[in-house]
Design a protein around this motif. Structure first.
Motif, mmCIF file in Angstrom:
data_model
loop_
_atom_site.group_PDB
_atom_site.id
_atom_site.type_symbol
_atom_site.label_atom_id
_atom_site.label_comp_id
_atom_site.label_asym_id
_atom_site.label_seq_id
_atom_site.Cartn_x
_atom_site.Cartn_y
_atom_site.Cartn_z
ATOM 1 N N SER A 2 -76.286 9.219 8.045
ATOM 2 C CA SER A 2 -76.342 8.375 9.040
ATOM 3 C C SER A 2 -74.855 8.827 9.780
ATOM 4 N N LYS A 3 -73.786 9.269 9.382
ATOM 5 C CA LYS A 3 -72.438 9.481 9.994
ATOM 6 C C LYS A 3 -72.469 10.710 11.029
ATOM 7 N N TYR A 4 -73.437 11.636 10.864
ATOM 8 C CA TYR A 4 -73.693 12.788 11.543
ATOM 9 C C TYR A 4 -74.685 12.493 12.663
ATOM 10 N N PHE A 9 -75.045 10.958 18.546
ATOM 11 C CA PHE A 9 -75.501 10.105 19.674
ATOM 12 C C PHE A 9 -74.348 9.672 20.280
ATOM 13 N N LEU A 10 -73.163 9.571 19.643
ATOM 14 C CA LEU A 10 -72.032 9.288 20.448
ATOM 15 C C LEU A 10 -71.569 10.222 21.341
ATOM 16 N N THR A 11 -71.529 11.867 21.075
ATOM 17 C CA THR A 11 -71.104 12.857 21.678
ATOM 18 C C THR A 11 -72.231 12.772 22.981
ATOM 19 N N LEU A 12 -73.369 12.688 22.603
ATOM 20 C CA LEU A 12 -74.671 12.775 23.881
ATOM 21 C C LEU A 12 -74.438 11.881 24.594
ATOM 22 N N PHE A 13 -74.109 10.563 24.325
ATOM 23 C CA PHE A 13 -73.803 9.296 25.149
ATOM 24 C C PHE A 13 -72.655 9.544 26.101
ATOM 25 N N VAL A 14 -71.680 10.090 25.500
ATOM 26 C CA VAL A 14 -70.561 10.188 26.341
ATOM 27 C C VAL A 14 -70.535 11.520 27.332
ATOM 28 N N SER A 15 -71.247 12.392 26.707
ATOM 29 C CA SER A 15 -71.691 13.440 27.575
ATOM 30 C C SER A 15 -72.410 13.338 28.853
ATOM 31 N N PHE A 46 -77.675 18.083 25.512
ATOM 32 C CA PHE A 46 -78.495 17.664 24.261
ATOM 33 C C PHE A 46 -78.138 18.993 23.292
ATOM 34 N N LEU A 47 -78.129 20.232 23.791
ATOM 35 C CA LEU A 47 -77.741 21.265 22.672
ATOM 36 C C LEU A 47 -76.357 21.027 22.283
ATOM 37 N N LEU A 48 -75.465 20.930 23.080
ATOM 38 C CA LEU A 48 -74.029 20.910 22.831
ATOM 39 C C LEU A 48 -73.897 19.848 21.919
ATOM 40 N N SER A 49 -74.419 18.675 22.089
ATOM 41 C CA SER A 49 -74.202 17.554 21.119
ATOM 42 C C SER A 49 -74.643 17.700 19.774
ATOM 43 N N PHE A 50 -75.794 18.377 19.830
ATOM 44 C CA PHE A 50 -76.412 18.735 18.456
ATOM 45 C C PHE A 50 -75.298 19.767 17.657
ATOM 46 N N LEU A 51 -74.815 20.857 18.338
ATOM 47 C CA LEU A 51 -73.962 21.568 18.036
ATOM 48 C C LEU A 51 -72.697 20.862 17.391
#
Length: 66
Positions: A2-4, A9-15, A46-51
């Motif tokens: 859940s940490k990952y 989602f945090l990086t996705l939201f901020v981006s 989306f792809l960079l947040s996943f990365l």
């Protein structure tokens, strides 16, 4: 795990917020390519947040091995 997911989602939201804030500064009136640019930008976000989430996972995995 859940940490990952929360990092993702945090990086996705901020981006997404930053993308629309900075994207609104460069708006053109009635430009048909604007929709395409936003679509490609959203896919890249989306792809960079996943990365970023995957890199965070690999770093923690390496720390556990050492």
């Amino acid at each position: 795990m859940s940490k990952y997911i929360s990092v993702f989602f945090l990086t996705l939201f901020v981006s997404v917020i930053l993308f629309f804030i900075f994207g609104s500064l460069f708006l053109n009136d009635g430009n048909p390519t604007e929709k395409a640019v936003y679509t490609v930008g959203a896919i890249i976000i989306f792809l960079l947040s996943f990365l970023i989430a995957q890199i965070y996972y690999v770093i923690n995995l390496i720390k556990k091995k050492i």
